[in-house]
Design an enzyme around this catalytic site. Structure first.
Site, PDB file in Angstrom:
ATOM      1  N   GLU A 188     -10.342   2.124   2.711  1.00  0.00           N
ATOM      2  CA  GLU A 188     -10.588   1.656   1.345  1.00  0.00           C
ATOM      3  C   GLU A 188     -10.389   0.130   1.287  1.00  0.00           C
ATOM      4  O   GLU A 188     -11.237  -0.596   0.810  1.00  0.00           O
ATOM      5  CB  GLU A 188      -9.601   2.365   0.404  1.00  0.00           C
ATOM      6  CG  GLU A 188      -9.778   2.036  -1.058  1.00  0.00           C
ATOM      7  CD  GLU A 188      -8.619   2.569  -1.897  1.00  0.00           C
ATOM      8  OE1 GLU A 188      -7.588   2.987  -1.320  1.00  0.00           O
ATOM      9  OE2 GLU A 188      -8.739   2.552  -3.135  1.00  0.00           O
ATOM     10  N   HIS A 189      -9.241  -0.330   1.773  1.00  0.00           N
ATOM     11  CA  HIS A 189      -8.945  -1.773   1.845  1.00  0.00           C
ATOM     12  C   HIS A 189      -8.792  -2.176   3.300  1.00  0.00           C
ATOM     13  O   HIS A 189      -8.187  -1.445   4.084  1.00  0.00           O
ATOM     14  CB  HIS A 189      -7.623  -2.102   1.144  1.00  0.00           C
ATOM     15  CG  HIS A 189      -7.540  -1.629  -0.270  1.00  0.00           C
ATOM     16  ND1 HIS A 189      -6.931  -0.433  -0.613  1.00  0.00           N
ATOM     17  CD2 HIS A 189      -7.975  -2.177  -1.423  1.00  0.00           C
ATOM     18  CE1 HIS A 189      -6.999  -0.275  -1.920  1.00  0.00           C
ATOM     19  NE2 HIS A 189      -7.626  -1.311  -2.445  1.00  0.00           N
ATOM     20  N   GLN A 234       0.824  -1.199   0.000  1.00  0.00           N
ATOM     21  CA  GLN A 234       0.000   0.000   0.000  1.00  0.00           C
ATOM     22  C   GLN A 234       0.859   1.250   0.000  1.00  0.00           C
ATOM     23  O   GLN A 234       0.619   2.197  -0.742  1.00  0.00           O
ATOM     24  CB  GLN A 234      -0.919   0.002   1.227  1.00  0.00           C
ATOM     25  CG  GLN A 234      -1.919   1.129   1.214  1.00  0.00           C
ATOM     26  CD  GLN A 234      -2.789   1.070  -0.014  1.00  0.00           C
ATOM     27  OE1 GLN A 234      -3.315   0.022  -0.379  1.00  0.00           O
ATOM     28  NE2 GLN A 234      -2.923   2.185  -0.707  1.00  0.00           N
ATOM     29  N   HIS A 250     -53.232  18.117  -7.526  1.00  0.00           N
ATOM     30  CA  HIS A 250     -52.888  16.715  -7.284  1.00  0.00           C
ATOM     31  C   HIS A 250     -54.139  15.928  -6.907  1.00  0.00           C
ATOM     32  O   HIS A 250     -54.343  14.804  -7.352  1.00  0.00           O
ATOM     33  CB  HIS A 250     -51.856  16.599  -6.159  1.00  0.00           C
ATOM     34  CG  HIS A 250     -50.460  16.930  -6.579  1.00  0.00           C
ATOM     35  ND1 HIS A 250     -50.081  18.172  -6.999  1.00  0.00           N
ATOM     36  CD2 HIS A 250     -49.334  16.163  -6.634  1.00  0.00           C
ATOM     37  CE1 HIS A 250     -48.783  18.154  -7.295  1.00  0.00           C
ATOM     38  NE2 HIS A 250     -48.311  16.958  -7.074  1.00  0.00           N
ATOM     39  N   ASP A 304      -6.424  -5.952  -6.162  1.00  0.00           N
ATOM     40  CA  ASP A 304      -6.005  -4.861  -7.047  1.00  0.00           C
ATOM     41  C   ASP A 304      -5.981  -5.316  -8.500  1.00  0.00           C
ATOM     42  O   ASP A 304      -6.190  -4.517  -9.413  1.00  0.00           O
ATOM     43  CB  ASP A 304      -4.594  -4.385  -6.669  1.00  0.00           C
ATOM     44  CG  ASP A 304      -4.586  -3.602  -5.369  1.00  0.00           C
ATOM     45  OD1 ASP A 304      -5.666  -3.141  -4.961  1.00  0.00           O
ATOM     46  OD2 ASP A 304      -3.510  -3.453  -4.766  1.00  0.00           O
ATOM     47  N   HIS A 357       2.370   3.114  -3.141  1.00  0.00           N
ATOM     48  CA  HIS A 357       1.554   3.873  -4.103  1.00  0.00           C
ATOM     49  C   HIS A 357       2.019   5.320  -4.208  1.00  0.00           C
ATOM     50  O   HIS A 357       2.033   5.904  -5.284  1.00  0.00           O
ATOM     51  CB  HIS A 357       0.083   3.842  -3.704  1.00  0.00           C
ATOM     52  CG  HIS A 357      -0.640   2.645  -4.238  1.00  0.00           C
ATOM     53  ND1 HIS A 357      -0.826   2.444  -5.575  1.00  0.00           N
ATOM     54  CD2 HIS A 357      -1.205   1.586  -3.618  1.00  0.00           C
ATOM     55  CE1 HIS A 357      -1.481   1.300  -5.759  1.00  0.00           C
ATOM     56  NE2 HIS A 357      -1.711   0.761  -4.589  1.00  0.00           N
TER      57      HIS A 357
END
Lengths: 434, 434
Positions: B322-323, B255, B415, B356, B258
């Site tokens: 996220e993960h 991770q 209506h 991924d 990145h």
């Protein structure tokens, strides 16, 4: 209404264009309210309540006695009607979550998905002269069916510091127990950032005026989810010679009475029907209390004559209306061809007001052409999905080499290493490290 | 990594807080690019391509020969790996639409829902030194499974005016036939507004740098739907004493590589495991080409020691990563308690790189805590739902009175009238007007 006969396709973009509403001017006002509530919390909320709602509140939250007395202030007739609507909305919205079927994508690689309720949601109900209790039903029922752990509701109080009893009755009926007397951009700010009194939420739902809408837009930038940005309401009616002009006129008027910025688009294959609908509108409009709104809205609207129903359907698909009424022969077959619309009313008897209140479908729908990419509210709007995967030793042996090759090709060597290190650890045989 | 032992719950907010990224400074730059592309179309797109990508393009679109030659420029090994990933992603994403069961909410009132593909979608694939072909798979496969009529892809070209052959190979494999060599904010502008060459789309997908993200945010205001606003990537690892420190270290590094703004959060019930993971990180990091990124990312990250797995799960749920990797005993049981996460990796062998690239789940996931309210991409992201209702005469007799009462109570008389006029037309008996 302006009547347009057999328009060429390259003029459709003009026909389906919505009037442009400039929101830039209120940007800074809203942004200041948000900042202020973020900084000063309840004090700021009270200040804006004083200023915009003309009310001085000690308690921002609706009390238990207020909830309890609400039911006494409403007619049994209205209570029963609300119960009918509630039952229908619940029945239609109560589709079970399509949970977790495990998919073995490669031998030993198992993936699944789980739908989970959003834990904290805030529901905004606009104020105004009449109680919009139908909005309470449309927001609170799916929130409860989704299983949201914390559901809080917001609405601006009347000048006497109270919330309309019908709103409270409906809220209570749908399981809402936390209700704050806060309206406008300051309500959205309180939901987004939290104050001493108000808990912050993860997603904000509900329609509102342009300040509420702009506030939702601005807090969504700060990471708070929102349902959608509501624009003026709109309907398209697609009708052929089998349609009932009295009904069509009534439907167009029921949309137009929402406000001067409401939009209606009337598409028909019959010149005669258009004539009859226009005279019916003139006749019916005379008795309407909101006649002025309706007249202004119709003034800016079009009746379009087309060669056949399919062309008409193409045009309404290009328009992507919030509501679509199909009053044609074989209306159900025509409905199968709808690709852009929020909610569709099929046949002469399905009037829009049915869906607005009680048929069971949701009335919180994408406006301004956004039904091209957005859906109306449903239980899913109050949930999100999480994906899962587990991998056996066999699975990693099968899949690992592909991951390694791809990670290397993307230049992400640690991604590759996370696989290699595991594969190496097995060696060829069993390995005690696992 | 900073090690935090047994933090009190009221300090968690601090632990889960993401670093603040100021985007205000690029607002006006992006807004100018959008306005310019809106006004000058292809000419503006070409100008920005010259300026930002350093390339002069006559043809903005990838040609058929370019597509055709792509496969020749890639190793068979990589082609096979991509095919494996494609098959898995297709298998997992290919859940049939849960279409149209008709619900009779009241006798004679029928409601149903149809899931429909968004007609036109635009997919953005970031540029850079390596081809991000995995993003191609994650966007184009669900778009095709959803049945989007028009799927166009965008990516910035290299200095020679070409798109990386792996990207083109993957795009072609997934059925993308329209591919534009446009990157950055100008690509988002072209998708949103259309140019002479580029068709406009209804929804824009895909990650990108801060200019792309800001452009997506700005066009979403103009009514174009977007998938989500991507922030820096992040992982949380929840591990007990049964976890393998070598694997955990490799996952944290995969991770962290990145970028310097990547976030990792390591939560463990074992003090010893934390020590061993930290030394493993030191050992493994030495050989990584992207070591500098990883070091910077880890510098800003925390390892948190907690009393038990449930407390750890509460913390990761509050972080909403996220993960999420769960490397504990009975990991599948622990996974059932996850309420906030994008994608979850269950057990010692499910490394994040599997998801991924190739396990089958999508890697386009909500970052920055937004998994509290948002889901990762799925086929549904490329669709919307439309609700329908039809009402028989009996149905309107049953439901009509409730609608009338509610419409009146909300002060919307037209209506009410849309119902009354229909009910009156039947009288008590059959009526020829229908």
């Amino acid at each position: 209404m302006k009547v347009i006969k057999y328009p060429a396709r390259d003029t459709w973009t003009e026909i389906v264009r919505r009037p442009y509403h400039d929101c830039d001017s209120i940007d800074p006002i809203v942004s200041q309210i948000l900042d202020d509530v973020r900084a000063r919390g309840d004090d700021a909320v009270r200040d804006y309540g004083r200023r915009f709602d003309g009310v001085e509140l000690l308690d921002l939250e609706v009390s238990a006695p207020e909830f309890a007395s609400a039911a006494n202030d409403i007619s049994d007739e209205l209570k029963n009607a609300i119960l009918v609507a509630k039952k229908n909305i619940e029945t239609f919205h109560n589709v079970p979550f399509e949970d977790g079927r495990e998919v073995e994508t490669t031998d030993g690689v198992f993936c699944w998905r789980r739908r989970v309720a959003i834990e904290k949601v805030g529901l905004y109900v606009p104020g105004g002269t009449a109680s919009l209790f139908s909005t309470v039903l449309m927001l609170a029922i799916p929130a409860r069916l989704a299983g949201c752990r914390e559901t809080v509701m917001f609405s601006p109080p009347a000048g006497d510091g109270k919330i309309n009893p019908v709103t409270l009755y409906a809220a209570q009926l749908c399981g809402v127990t936390k209700f704050y007397k806060i309206g406008g951009a300051q309500a959205i700010a309180a939901m987004a950032y939290g104050t001493k009194t108000v808990p912050s939420v993860y997603k904000i739902f509900g329609p509102g005026n342009q300040f509420v809408t702009e506030a939702k837009r601005q807090v969504s930038r700060a990471g708070v989810a929102i349902d959608m940005l509501a624009g003026p309401s709109e309907v398209a009616v697609l009708a052929d010679e089998t349609a009932n002009p009295t009904f069509v006129a009534a439907d167009l008027l029921s949309q137009a009475e929402h406000g001067p910025d409401s939009q209606v688009l009337f598409v028909s294959t019959s010149d005669q029907l258009i004539d009859r609908v226009l005279s019916e509108i003139k006749r019916q409009i005379t008795t309407l209390p909101r006649r002025e709104y309706a007249e202004q809205a119709l003034c800016q609207s079009n009746a379009v004559l087309v060669g056949d129903v399919n062309t008409g359907l193409d045009l309404t698909n290009e328009y992507a209306p919030e509501h679509l009424i199909i009053a044609t022969e074989l209306a159900e077959e025509v409905a199968r061809g709808v690709v852009n619309a929020g909610s569709v009313f099929v046949g002469n008897l399905a009037c829009e007001s049915a869906g607005d209140y009680a048929s069971g479908t949701n009335h919180t729908l994408p406006t301004n052409g956004s039904s091209r990419a957005f859906s109306g509210l449903s239980v899913e709007s109050f949930t999100k999905t999480i994906t899962f995967q587990r991998i056996t030793r066999e699975g990693l042996r099968n899949l690992g080499p592909s991951i390694e090759v791809m990670a290397r090709a993307e230049g992400l060597n640690a991604h590759e290493q996370a696989v290699s290190i595991r594969l190496e650890s097995f060696g060829g045989a069993e390995c005690s490290i696992l």
